[in-house]
Design a protein around this motif. Structure first.
Motif, PDB file in Angstrom:
ATOM      1  N   THR A  37     -11.041  -1.328   2.120  1.00 55.42           N
ATOM      2  CA  THR A  37     -12.012  -0.235   2.116  1.00 55.42           C
ATOM      3  C   THR A  37     -11.335   1.058   2.534  1.00 55.42           C
ATOM      4  OG1 THR A  37     -13.716  -1.823   2.764  1.00 55.42           O
ATOM      5  CG2 THR A  37     -14.257   0.507   2.989  1.00 55.42           C
ATOM      6  N   PRO A  38     -11.514   2.151   1.800  1.00 54.25           N
ATOM      7  CA  PRO A  38     -10.864   3.405   2.192  1.00 54.25           C
ATOM      8  C   PRO A  38     -11.483   3.979   3.460  1.00 54.25           C
ATOM      9  CG  PRO A  38     -12.392   3.787   0.386  1.00 54.25           C
ATOM     10  CD  PRO A  38     -12.351   2.304   0.595  1.00 54.25           C
ATOM     11  N   VAL A  39     -10.634   4.574   4.279  1.00 59.23           N
ATOM     12  CA  VAL A  39     -11.081   5.272   5.486  1.00 59.23           C
ATOM     13  C   VAL A  39     -10.758   6.761   5.376  1.00 59.23           C
ATOM     14  CG1 VAL A  39     -10.857   5.459   7.996  1.00 59.23           C
ATOM     15  CG2 VAL A  39     -10.848   3.200   6.907  1.00 59.23           C
ATOM     16  N   SER A  40      -9.511   7.066   5.029  1.00 60.20           N
ATOM     17  CA  SER A  40      -9.120   8.465   4.860  1.00 60.20           C
ATOM     18  C   SER A  40      -7.880   8.536   3.985  1.00 60.20           C
ATOM     19  CB  SER A  40      -8.831   9.112   6.223  1.00 60.20           C
ATOM     20  OG  SER A  40      -7.744   8.459   6.864  1.00 60.20           O
ATOM     21  N   GLY A  41      -7.656   9.702   3.377  1.00 59.35           N
ATOM     22  CA  GLY A  41      -6.477   9.915   2.548  1.00 59.35           C
ATOM     23  C   GLY A  41      -6.580   9.228   1.199  1.00 59.35           C
ATOM     24  N   LEU A  73       0.832  -1.197   0.000  1.00 63.75           N
ATOM     25  CA  LEU A  73       0.000   0.000   0.000  1.00 63.75           C
ATOM     26  C   LEU A  73       0.866   1.248   0.000  1.00 63.75           C
ATOM     27  CD1 LEU A  73      -2.574  -1.118   2.725  1.00 63.75           C
ATOM     28  CD2 LEU A  73      -2.814  -1.305   0.237  1.00 63.75           C
ATOM     29  N   THR A  74       0.432   2.276  -0.737  1.00 67.91           N
ATOM     30  CA  THR A  74       1.199   3.521  -0.862  1.00 67.91           C
ATOM     31  C   THR A  74       0.279   4.719  -0.675  1.00 67.91           C
ATOM     32  OG1 THR A  74       2.764   2.506  -2.413  1.00 67.91           O
ATOM     33  CG2 THR A  74       2.664   4.909  -2.386  1.00 67.91           C
ATOM     34  N   ALA A  75       0.753   5.678   0.126  1.00 65.66           N
ATOM     35  CA  ALA A  75       0.081   6.971   0.276  1.00 65.66           C
ATOM     36  C   ALA A  75       1.021   8.031  -0.304  1.00 65.66           C
ATOM     37  CB  ALA A  75      -0.221   7.260   1.743  1.00 65.66           C
ATOM     38  N   PRO A  76       0.849   8.424  -1.557  1.00 68.24           N
ATOM     39  CA  PRO A  76       1.823   9.315  -2.202  1.00 68.24           C
ATOM     40  C   PRO A  76       1.795  10.745  -1.681  1.00 68.24           C
ATOM     41  CG  PRO A  76      -0.013   8.890  -3.674  1.00 68.24           C
ATOM     42  CD  PRO A  76      -0.210   8.013  -2.482  1.00 68.24           C
ATOM     43  N   ASP A  77       0.699  11.156  -1.057  1.00 72.52           N
ATOM     44  CA  ASP A  77       0.575  12.536  -0.572  1.00 72.52           C
ATOM     45  C   ASP A  77       0.558  12.532   0.956  1.00 72.52           C
ATOM     46  OD1 ASP A  77       0.268  13.345  -3.311  1.00 72.52           O
ATOM     47  OD2 ASP A  77      -1.807  12.664  -3.182  1.00 72.52           O
ATOM     48  N   GLY A  78      -0.595  12.862   1.534  1.00 74.43           N
ATOM     49  CA  GLY A  78      -0.735  12.804   2.981  1.00 74.43           C
ATOM     50  C   GLY A  78      -0.946  11.381   3.452  1.00 74.43           C
ATOM     51  N   ALA A  79      -0.950  11.200   4.773  1.00 73.00           N
ATOM     52  CA  ALA A  79      -1.158   9.879   5.349  1.00 73.00           C
ATOM     53  C   ALA A  79      -2.531   9.344   4.951  1.00 73.00           C
ATOM     54  CB  ALA A  79      -1.035   9.948   6.865  1.00 73.00           C
ATOM     55  N   GLY A  80      -2.629   8.030   4.812  1.00 76.91           N
ATOM     56  CA  GLY A  80      -3.882   7.392   4.452  1.00 76.91           C
ATOM     57  C   GLY A  80      -4.197   6.246   5.383  1.00 76.91           C
ATOM     58  N   THR A 138      -2.774   2.016   8.752  1.00 77.12           N
ATOM     59  CA  THR A 138      -2.369   3.383   8.437  1.00 77.12           C
ATOM     60  C   THR A 138      -1.109   3.352   7.580  1.00 77.12           C
ATOM     61  OG1 THR A 138      -3.310   4.255  10.484  1.00 77.12           O
ATOM     62  CG2 THR A 138      -1.643   5.604   9.392  1.00 77.12           C
ATOM     63  N   VAL A 139      -1.114   4.139   6.504  1.00 75.09           N
ATOM     64  CA  VAL A 139       0.050   4.268   5.631  1.00 75.09           C
ATOM     65  C   VAL A 139       0.602   5.682   5.803  1.00 75.09           C
ATOM     66  CG1 VAL A 139       0.939   4.028   3.287  1.00 75.09           C
ATOM     67  CG2 VAL A 139      -1.061   2.685   4.005  1.00 75.09           C
ATOM     68  N   PRO A 140       1.847   5.838   6.266  1.00 76.85           N
ATOM     69  CA  PRO A 140       2.398   7.185   6.480  1.00 76.85           C
ATOM     70  C   PRO A 140       2.459   7.987   5.180  1.00 76.85           C
ATOM     71  CG  PRO A 140       3.752   5.498   7.556  1.00 76.85           C
ATOM     72  CD  PRO A 140       2.782   4.780   6.679  1.00 76.85           C
ATOM     73  N   ALA A 141       2.440   9.299   5.314  1.00 75.13           N
ATOM     74  CA  ALA A 141       2.491  10.188   4.155  1.00 75.13           C
ATOM     75  C   ALA A 141       3.781   9.968   3.373  1.00 75.13           C
ATOM     76  CB  ALA A 141       2.399  11.641   4.619  1.00 75.13           C
ATOM     77  N   GLY A 142       3.648   9.833   2.052  1.00 77.78           N
ATOM     78  CA  GLY A 142       4.811   9.672   1.198  1.00 77.78           C
ATOM     79  C   GLY A 142       5.592   8.396   1.460  1.00 77.78           C
ATOM     80  N   ARG A 143       4.873   7.320   1.795  1.00 80.53           N
ATOM     81  CA  ARG A 143       5.547   6.057   2.107  1.00 80.53           C
ATOM     82  C   ARG A 143       4.757   4.892   1.522  1.00 80.53           C
ATOM     83  NH1 ARG A 143       8.638   9.336   3.161  1.00 80.53           N
ATOM     84  NH2 ARG A 143       9.996   9.606   4.999  1.00 80.53           N
TER      85      ARG A 143
END
Length: 434
Positions: free
Chosen positions: A386-390, A337-344, A364-369
């Motif tokens: 299922t998406p929760v945020s970000g 999983l990747t969160a390219p912008d803010g945390a997701g 939780t996926v840290p921002a830019g990680r």
């Protein structure tokens, strides 16, 4: 008499003057007109779905319906089609430890569509078989176009193909583009719909199915690039008539950065550019974020390690805004999983074959990680994300380590068939004019 007429004339003048004054005041004091409200896209539930794939005779296809997973035998050589409610997913993984087809090969059964894109090795370095299935009751007419490093190469050979209702057409892509080392393939129907998939068996060893790639766009995210040894090759195609300047950012487990020497590349119009990004991501799990001046499509060829290396493929895919599900999983499966912008944050749930869904787990996926998530499933199981945020992108990777080399397959997390986005209609003559 003259006095009466004059008085009537004077009264009319007064009435007109009063009306003018009244309308003048109304005009001056009228409220400002409200700007037109732009129609917004709507997220609506999918009521029915169809999934179709080439059959793997003697294997079982995993069929996920919301809350349940079953495995159905594929006894026939013809295509396998399943219909069901929204949320339907189907797919399978085949495993061979020897021979020309050695490797893990995972397939998500495709939904019939009017346009499909695939990116991967070309017929000059792999045996690539394109499968076109018409699951509808009307004929489909389609154009198959192949783009290579030197530009469009398929000519008129793949244009105007007629696929009869229920027909399964197999096309050896050597008949359309024998000399292509790398390729992007578009299948566009101008009547009807087709379920499209392609199996690639490399001459150097390894086999897998090419996942569908996101349609050409100026921003493309290619997720689910697993860490570890072996080569990682990015393929970028610019199918339009304008050269593309593409900026590439890697989002790995430890950092997000423009790769040295690959900060910006030029892709010729109609061409496909291969780039070795092995050292650029440094053996870490990663996603690649491409920003282009014109629409492009992209994918990554993942080569394993060992005396008999296997191969896997991933491709550009949308974010997990609509959720996702993978029906076919097993031992050694994990999410990348990747969160390219803010945390997701996403919610992950495992549904075992014939059993009750397990309690979902939030990740939780840290921002830019990029983050690896091991799946604690046994036997055959489906996984829901299922998406929760970000804004989160991802894929499912399966690895099996043998003494002769690592077996590997990857599948980007495509949008689940639970929801779809309806674009607003526009009141324009272009809707009916060619």
């Amino acid at each position: 008499m003259r006095t009466f007429a004059a008085s009537r004339f004077g009264l009319g003048v007064l009435v007109v003057a009063a009306l003018v004054a009244l309308y003048g005041v109304a005009y001056v004091t009228r409220p400002a007109p409200r700007p037109p409200v732009e129609a917004q896209a709507r997220k609506v539930p999918v009521e029915a779905a169809t999934a179709t794939c080439p059959a793997a005779r003697g294997e079982k296809v995993s069929v996920y319906l919301p809350g349940t997973l079953s495995r159905e035998p594929m006894n026939d050589a013809g295509p396998y089609t399943v219909n069901g409610p929204g949320g339907l997913e189907a797919g399978y993984i085949t495993r061979a430890t020897g021979g020309a087809g050695r490797g893990l090969a995972g397939l998500r059964c495709a939904e019939p569509a009017a346009e499909s894109w695939l990116v991967g090795p070309g017929p000059a370095r792999a045996r690539v078989t394109l499968h076109l299935v018409n699951a509808d009751k009307a004929p489909a007419f389609a154009d198959v176009e192949v783009y290579a490093a030197e530009g469009p190469v398929s000519g008129d050979e793949g244009l105007g193909m007629e696929i009869a209702p229920g027909e399964h057409r197999r096309i050896d892509l050597r008949t359309l583009a024998a000399a292509a080392d790398v390729m992007a393939v578009s299948v566009t129907t101008f009547t009807g719909r087709l379920a499209v998939s392609a199996r690639a068996e490399l001459e150097t060893g390894g086999v897998d199915w090419l996942p569908p790639a996101a349609a050409p766009a100026t921003e493309v995210v290619v997720p689910a690039i697993p860490g570890g040894g072996g080569r990682r090759e990015l393929l970028v195609a610019a199918p339009g008539e304008t050269d593309a300047t593409v900026r590439i950012k890697a989002v790995t487990e430890g950092a997000a950065y423009a790769m040295r020497g690959r900060e910006s590349v030029d892709v010729p119009a109609g061409g496909v550019l291969p780039l070795d990004v092995t050292t650029g991501i440094g053996g870490e799990s990663a996603a690649l974020v491409l920003t282009s001046t014109v629409p492009v499509v992209a994918g990554v060829v993942i080569t394993g390690t060992g005396r008999q290396p296997d191969v896997a493929f991933t491709a550009g895919t949308p974010a997990l805004d609509l959720g996702s599900a993978v029906a076919a999983n097993g031992a050694g499966s994990r999410l990348v999983l990747t969160a390219p912008d803010g945390a997701g944050k996403v919610r992950v749930q495992v549904v075992p074959e014939g059993g009750e869904p397990r309690a979902p787990v939030e990740v939780t996926v840290p921002a830019g990680r990029t983050r690896n998530v091991r799946l604690a499933g046994e036997g055959a199981y489906a996984v829901l994300v299922t998406p929760v945020s970000g804004r989160v992108y991802g894929g499912r990777v399966v690895e099996e380590r043998l003494r002769t080399g690592v077996l590997i397959t990857a599948q980007p997390l495509a949008p689940a068939r639970l929801w779809t986005v309806l674009r607003p209609l526009t009141d324009t003559a272009r809707a009916v004019l060619p």
